[in-house]
Design a protein around this motif. Structure first.
Motif, PDB file in Angstrom:
ATOM      1  N   ASN A   1      -2.140  -2.314   0.912  1.00 53.70           N
ATOM      2  CA  ASN A   1      -2.520  -1.854   2.259  1.00 53.70           C
ATOM      3  C   ASN A   1      -3.960  -2.230   2.612  1.00 53.70           C
ATOM      4  OD1 ASN A   1      -0.027  -0.692   2.898  1.00 53.70           O
ATOM      5  ND2 ASN A   1      -0.544   1.222   1.870  1.00 53.70           N
TER       6      ASN A   1
ATOM      7  N   GLN B   1       2.919   5.017   1.755  1.00 51.62           N
ATOM      8  CA  GLN B   1       3.891   4.575   2.765  1.00 51.62           C
ATOM      9  C   GLN B   1       3.617   5.212   4.121  1.00 51.62           C
ATOM     10  OE1 GLN B   1       7.775   4.411   0.758  1.00 51.62           O
ATOM     11  NE2 GLN B   1       8.654   5.002   2.700  1.00 51.62           N
TER      12      GLN B   1
ATOM     13  N   GLN C   1      -0.100   4.229   5.256  1.00 50.78           N
ATOM     14  CA  GLN C   1      -0.446   2.802   5.203  1.00 50.78           C
ATOM     15  C   GLN C   1      -1.863   2.587   4.644  1.00 50.78           C
ATOM     16  OE1 GLN C   1       1.680  -0.099   6.020  1.00 50.78           O
ATOM     17  NE2 GLN C   1       2.924   1.643   5.421  1.00 50.78           N
TER      18      GLN C   1
END
Length: 338
Positions: free
Chosen positions: A236, A116, A119
């Motif tokens: 991602n 998170q 990324q």
């Protein structure tokens, strides 16, 4: 400012702009966006010199320049100090990890958190048993014929196995005391040796039950989880843009191999140094369009395992390095205090 310092400043500006825009960077844009303190002609000369030295290159479709692996390496090596995370970022990490209930939960939360905040694709290795101590052995009766043997280590690992053996509550109480006296506070190797020694000292009344439980504990202690890794943030990889077939698919396939992941993480063993491997520095051809940023986690004196991220070479290195370092420190502290 010396010519070398000025060229480094130009390289930093090119890396920063390219990571941000994903577009090749021209001299005009550099002069407009960055206070380089020199004329456009000087910037063009510096860019020509950087290109000649292999730090930047010109994609054939553009007049601008992009960094090479060598350019990113110089950029990373000359970062100086890594900026610490803000108090808000530190609090967010603390809050995210503090609700974890066991080792599996901590590592899965860590992977989600790393993916998170960076990324990128996050990878976390399970801690090795050799770096942990036995914290507690519990015996729980399920019926008069079955019991649960539970092993808890200082790294938060909890293993449990069902054992089929007749027993009474009094026998469990006595055996639990003997097992904890032998194993608690010792490394896995020491605990295994001491439990092996206990086999010959068991009171006759506890012998059948004790042998079953000790055999189970020895199996748990010999089952090192460090060959396991948790991976998160695969979506991602879409940040590679239109390069799916040529770049993303081979990366995905490589990242599905546990052996590849363990080898990738293998060199990052220190808890106070962040390892950055860029592009062609990776040992696997499929990953040469990516960079790895990794760090050991554990205590200040002892690294238990490794965590890190894999992403495109055009990543934001300063913030990624800061995030990996901070998360590694928090995970080590959580497990040490657990």
């Amino acid at each position: 400012m010396s010519v070398d310092e000025r060229k480094l400043q130009v390289l930093r500006a090119i890396v920063t702009d390219y990571v941000s825009s994903q577009e090749p960077v021209g001299s005009k844009a550099l002069v407009e966006r960055h206070n380089l303190g020199v004329s456009p002609a000087t910037v063009r000369n510096d860019m020509a010199a950087l290109e000649e030295e292999g730090y930047i290159t010109q994609p054939h479709t553009s007049a601008g320049r992009i960094p090479t692996d060598k350019g990113y390496r110089l950029f990373v090596d000359r970062l100086g100090s890594v900026k610490p995370l803000s108090l808000a970022e530190q609090r967010a990490i603390h809050t995210f990890l503090s609700g974890a209930v066991d080792l599996d939960d901590i590592l899965h939360r860590t992977v989600r958190l790393l993916a998170q905040v960076t990324q990128q694709v996050a990878i976390v290795q399970y801690p090795t048993l050799s770096h942990s101590e036995v914290r507690h052995v519990e015996l729980v009766s399920l019926s008069s014929q079955r019991l649960l043997v539970i092993l808890i280590t200082s790294t938060g690992r909890i293993e449990q196995r069902v054992v089929e053996n007749e027993h009474t509550d009094d026998e469990l109480t006595r055996l639990r005391s003997l097992l904890n006296a032998a194993a608690v506070g010792h490394s896995s190797a020491q605990a295994a040796a001491r439990l092996g020694g206990l086999l010959t000292e068991l009171p006759e009344a506890l012998s059948p039950l004790g042998r079953s439980c000790i055999a189970t504990l020895l199996d748990m202690l010999g089952n090192d989880a460090s060959s396991r890794v948790v991976v998160g943030g695969m979506p991602n990889l879409t940040r590679f843009g239109d390069e799916f077939e040529t770049t993303v698919r081979p990366v995905l396939e490589a990242l599905e191999e546990q052996v590849v992941l363990l080898k990738l993480l293998g060199e990052a063993t220190s808890t106070d140094v962040v390892t950055v491997r860029i592009g062609r520095e990776n040992p696997y051809a499929e990953l040469r369009s990516t960079s790895l940023v990794a760090s050991g986690y554990g205590t200040a004196a002892d690294s238990w395992a490794t965590l890190g991220i894999v992403g495109p070479t055009r990543m934001d290195y300063p913030s990624t390095i800061a995030s990996v370092r901070a998360v590694a420190r928090y995970v080590g502290r959580f497990l040490a205090e657990g």
